[in-house]
Design a protein around this motif. Structure first.
Motif, PDB file in Angstrom:
ATOM      1  N   MET A  44       0.825  -1.210   0.000  1.00 28.23           N
ATOM      2  CA  MET A  44       0.000   0.000   0.000  1.00 28.23           C
ATOM      3  C   MET A  44       0.860   1.261   0.000  1.00 28.23           C
ATOM      4  N   MET A  45       1.967   1.234   0.745  1.00 28.03           N
ATOM      5  CA  MET A  45       2.858   2.395   0.773  1.00 28.03           C
ATOM      6  C   MET A  45       3.448   2.651  -0.607  1.00 28.03           C
ATOM      7  N   MET A  46       3.840   1.608  -1.297  1.00 22.96           N
ATOM      8  CA  MET A  46       4.409   1.756  -2.632  1.00 22.96           C
ATOM      9  C   MET A  46       3.371   2.309  -3.608  1.00 22.96           C
ATOM     10  N   MET A  47       2.146   1.842  -3.490  1.00 25.09           N
ATOM     11  CA  MET A  47       1.092   2.333  -4.368  1.00 25.09           C
ATOM     12  C   MET A  47       0.805   3.811  -4.099  1.00 25.09           C
ATOM     13  N   GLN A  48       0.846   4.225  -2.842  1.00 27.05           N
ATOM     14  CA  GLN A  48       0.616   5.623  -2.492  1.00 27.05           C
ATOM     15  C   GLN A  48       1.729   6.526  -3.008  1.00 27.05           C
ATOM     16  N   MET A  49       2.933   5.977  -3.112  1.00 25.60           N
ATOM     17  CA  MET A  49       4.061   6.756  -3.630  1.00 25.60           C
ATOM     18  C   MET A  49       4.083   6.771  -5.160  1.00 25.60           C
ATOM     19  N   GLY A  50       3.134   6.087  -5.783  1.00 26.79           N
ATOM     20  CA  GLY A  50       3.064   6.079  -7.240  1.00 26.79           C
ATOM     21  C   GLY A  50       3.906   4.998  -7.888  1.00 26.79           C
ATOM     22  N   MET A  51       4.380   4.057  -7.107  1.00 22.85           N
ATOM     23  CA  MET A  51       5.179   2.950  -7.655  1.00 22.85           C
ATOM     24  C   MET A  51       4.274   1.763  -7.901  1.00 22.85           C
ATOM     25  N   LYS A  52       4.619   0.986  -8.941  1.00 25.50           N
ATOM     26  CA  LYS A  52       3.866  -0.239  -9.196  1.00 25.50           C
ATOM     27  C   LYS A  52       4.575  -1.370  -8.465  1.00 25.50           C
ATOM     28  N   PRO A  53       3.952  -1.890  -7.402  1.00 23.90           N
ATOM     29  CA  PRO A  53       4.649  -2.894  -6.591  1.00 23.90           C
ATOM     30  C   PRO A  53       4.659  -4.278  -7.259  1.00 23.90           C
ATOM     31  N   SER A  54       5.858  -4.786  -7.501  1.00 29.34           N
ATOM     32  CA  SER A  54       5.988  -6.166  -7.952  1.00 29.34           C
ATOM     33  C   SER A  54       6.392  -7.005  -6.744  1.00 29.34           C
ATOM     34  N   GLN A  55       6.123  -8.279  -6.810  1.00 25.90           N
ATOM     35  CA  GLN A  55       6.435  -9.167  -5.683  1.00 25.90           C
ATOM     36  C   GLN A  55       7.934  -9.186  -5.406  1.00 25.90           C
ATOM     37  N   LYS A  56       8.731  -9.123  -6.468  1.00 26.04           N
ATOM     38  CA  LYS A  56      10.185  -9.140  -6.302  1.00 26.04           C
ATOM     39  C   LYS A  56      10.652  -7.891  -5.546  1.00 26.04           C
ATOM     40  N   LYS A  57      10.107  -6.744  -5.923  1.00 21.78           N
ATOM     41  CA  LYS A  57      10.506  -5.495  -5.270  1.00 21.78           C
ATOM     42  C   LYS A  57      10.059  -5.466  -3.804  1.00 21.78           C
ATOM     43  N   ILE A  58       8.861  -5.988  -3.535  1.00 22.46           N
ATOM     44  CA  ILE A  58       8.367  -6.053  -2.162  1.00 22.46           C
ATOM     45  C   ILE A  58       9.271  -6.942  -1.320  1.00 22.46           C
ATOM     46  N   ASN A  59       9.641  -8.101  -1.853  1.00 15.75           N
ATOM     47  CA  ASN A  59      10.522  -9.019  -1.130  1.00 15.75           C
ATOM     48  C   ASN A  59      11.884  -8.384  -0.862  1.00 15.75           C
ATOM     49  N   GLN A  60      12.413  -7.632  -1.855  1.00 11.16           N
ATOM     50  CA  GLN A  60      13.699  -6.969  -1.671  1.00 11.16           C
ATOM     51  C   GLN A  60      13.618  -5.945  -0.543  1.00 11.16           C
ATOM     52  N   MET A  61      12.539  -5.166  -0.521  1.00  8.98           N
ATOM     53  CA  MET A  61      12.398  -4.140   0.514  1.00  8.98           C
ATOM     54  C   MET A  61      12.216  -4.773   1.890  1.00  8.98           C
ATOM     55  N   LEU A  62      11.438  -5.854   1.980  1.00  7.27           N
ATOM     56  CA  LEU A  62      11.250  -6.537   3.255  1.00  7.27           C
ATOM     57  C   LEU A  62      12.573  -7.102   3.764  1.00  7.27           C
ATOM     58  N   ASN A  63      13.339  -7.714   2.872  1.00 13.33           N
ATOM     59  CA  ASN A  63      14.642  -8.263   3.265  1.00 13.33           C
ATOM     60  C   ASN A  63      15.579  -7.160   3.738  1.00 13.33           C
ATOM     61  N   ALA A  64      15.576  -6.015   3.025  1.00 13.94           N
ATOM     62  CA  ALA A  64      16.446  -4.906   3.407  1.00 13.94           C
ATOM     63  C   ALA A  64      16.044  -4.362   4.785  1.00 13.94           C
ATOM     64  N   MET A  65      14.741  -4.249   5.038  1.00  9.75           N
ATOM     65  CA  MET A  65      14.285  -3.747   6.335  1.00  9.75           C
ATOM     66  C   MET A  65      14.608  -4.732   7.452  1.00  9.75           C
ATOM     67  N   ASN A  66      14.462  -6.026   7.184  1.00 10.90           N
ATOM     68  CA  ASN A  66      14.795  -7.037   8.198  1.00 10.90           C
ATOM     69  C   ASN A  66      16.283  -7.035   8.512  1.00 10.90           C
ATOM     70  N   LYS A  67      17.128  -6.843   7.485  1.00 15.03           N
ATOM     71  CA  LYS A  67      18.564  -6.759   7.705  1.00 15.03           C
ATOM     72  C   LYS A  67      18.900  -5.554   8.561  1.00 15.03           C
ATOM     73  N   GLN A  68      18.245  -4.426   8.272  1.00 14.71           N
ATOM     74  CA  GLN A  68      18.494  -3.190   9.017  1.00 14.71           C
ATOM     75  C   GLN A  68      18.117  -3.334  10.484  1.00 14.71           C
ATOM     76  N   GLN A  69      17.007  -4.034  10.756  1.00 15.39           N
ATOM     77  CA  GLN A  69      16.567  -4.233  12.127  1.00 15.39           C
ATOM     78  C   GLN A  69      17.465  -5.205  12.869  1.00 15.39           C
ATOM     79  N   GLY A  70      18.096  -6.112  12.143  1.00 12.50           N
ATOM     80  CA  GLY A  70      18.959  -7.114  12.771  1.00 12.50           C
ATOM     81  C   GLY A  70      20.252  -6.550  13.294  1.00 12.50           C
ATOM     82  N   LYS A  71      20.640  -5.353  12.851  1.00 12.89           N
ATOM     83  CA  LYS A  71      21.914  -4.764  13.283  1.00 12.89           C
ATOM     84  C   LYS A  71      21.884  -4.327  14.706  1.00 12.89           C
TER      85      LYS A  71
END
Length: 71
Positions: A44-71
């Motif tokens: 929903m956040m990506m759609m509000q920003m005008g981006m077309k969310p693909s599953q690959k891009k969503i997975n990449q962002m989730l992985n990046a956020m999880n890595k950031q939280q793990g630090k």
């Protein structure tokens, strides 16, 4: 002399237990008010920003956020 040690140990134990339950209640209320970001919210956040969310891009962002939280 031994009674003072026993009372001190009991007070310490009671304080630790009370602190644990207060912290547990606080965390439960915090998570209820601020749930962690999930896939649906990210989409929903990506759609509000005008981006077309693909599953690959969503997975990449989730992985990046999880890595950031793990630090």
């Amino acid at each position: 002399m031994g009674i003072y040690i026993l009372v001190g140990a009991l007070c310490l134990l009671a304080g630790v237990a009370l602190g644990f339950f207060i912290a547990w209640k606080y965390m439960m209320s915090y998570l209820k008010k601020n749930p962690p970001i999930n896939e649906q919210m990210l989409k929903m956040m990506m759609m509000q920003m005008g981006m077309k969310p693909s599953q690959k891009k969503i997975n990449q962002m989730l992985n990046a956020m999880n890595k950031q939280q793990g630090k």
